[in-house]
Design a protein around this motif. Structure first.
Motif, PDB file in Angstrom:
ATOM      1  N   ASP A  93      32.774  38.274  31.949  1.00 49.68           N
ATOM      2  CA  ASP A  93      34.269  38.959  31.445  1.00 49.68           C
ATOM      3  C   ASP A  93      34.157  39.896  30.390  1.00 49.68           C
ATOM      4  N   GLN A 117      35.179  37.186  36.132  1.00 52.09           N
ATOM      5  CA  GLN A 117      36.093  36.032  35.987  1.00 52.09           C
ATOM      6  C   GLN A 117      37.561  36.650  35.501  1.00 52.09           C
ATOM      7  N   GLY A 128      38.342  34.643  30.705  1.00 54.89           N
ATOM      8  CA  GLY A 128      38.567  35.756  31.856  1.00 54.89           C
ATOM      9  C   GLY A 128      39.701  36.550  31.416  1.00 54.89           C
TER      10      GLY A 128
END
Ligand SMILES: *Cc1c(COP(=O)(O)O)cnc(C)c1O
Length: 225
Positions: A93, A117, A128
């Motif tokens: 991420d 993510q 995320g």
């Protein structure tokens, strides 16, 4: 110790119920090697762990034809412990993390497959990126020049709920992001995987377009910690 083939039977039940194009990641975090070996002997070759040290220990102890997936949040300073063997990292991420994965992959002359993510849950405890930030990241010059990573898809975790409508909304968010990324064409990205769905919600996730599910407790039983 598990002696009554529960894990084998659980695996068979799940595999017979999911379409062939869906990859089952057996999430074995906290479980002993004996449990993983039962799954292995039943034919399972893809295992998911959420702690790097635990995954490295299990990699050492288990047969070498297993694909190890890192599904948990990754600390940059621990990437080096999985770089020699990890098959797919689900939970990328940030640019910082991608750079470190690339750097460590180079040392072992490997290319490491990564999923980005995406935050799809309403709960704000989940990690995320937004779909827009993920797209910007994949298209950024800094990421494009990384030669030892390959971005092969997206991952998401839905809210922990039994509300089917909410689950559908969240999974569809990831599917829509995935579809809108199809035109992305860079040297180190080729988005094919949508990793979504766990024990409680994988049927809904598949109906929303998932082609990789991460299932733990439905295979190995409840975790104690
Ligand atoms: C633990 C975990 C799973 C599996 O959860 P179950 O509910 O036991 O199937 C899936 N994905 C992630 C990211 C996890 O941490």
């Amino acid at each position: 110790m598990n002696t009554n083939m529960t894990i084998t039977n659980n695996l068979k039940t799940i595999i017979s119920a999911i379409p062939e194009h869906v990859t089952l990641v057996a999430v074995s975090k906290t479980k002993p090697i004996s449990d993983l070996m039962e799954a292995y002997n039943a034919g399972q070759r893809v295992f998911g762990e959420n702690k790097i040290q635990e995954m490295a220990d299990k990699f050492e102890a288990m047969p070498k034809d297993i694909q190890w997936h890192m599904i948990g949040h990754v600390q940059t300073n621990k990437v080096k412990y999985m770089a020699p063997f990890v098959s797919l990292i689900h939970s990328v991420d940030s640019l910082k993390l991608l750079k470190e994965i690339d750097k460590q992959a180079k040392k072992y002359e490997r290319t490491i497959n990564c999923l980005i993510q995406i935050k799809i849950a309403e709960e704000d405890s989940k990690f995320g990126l937004s779909a827009n930030d993920a797209k910007t990241l994949i298209l950024s010059p800094e990421v494009r020049q990384l030669s030892n990573i390959n971005i092969v898809g997206l991952m998401g975790m839905a809210t922990f709920t039994e509300d089917e409508a909410q689950l559908k909304t969240e999974f569809s968010k990831l599917k829509n992001a995935f579809d809108s990324f199809k035109d992305i064409d860079t040297n180190n990205s080729d988005l094919k995987i949508i990793s979504m769905g766990m024990s409680g919600d994988y049927t809904i996730a598949i109906s929303c377009g998932s082609n990789m599910i991460r299932v733990g407790s439905n295979i190995f039983g409840e975790r104690n910690y």
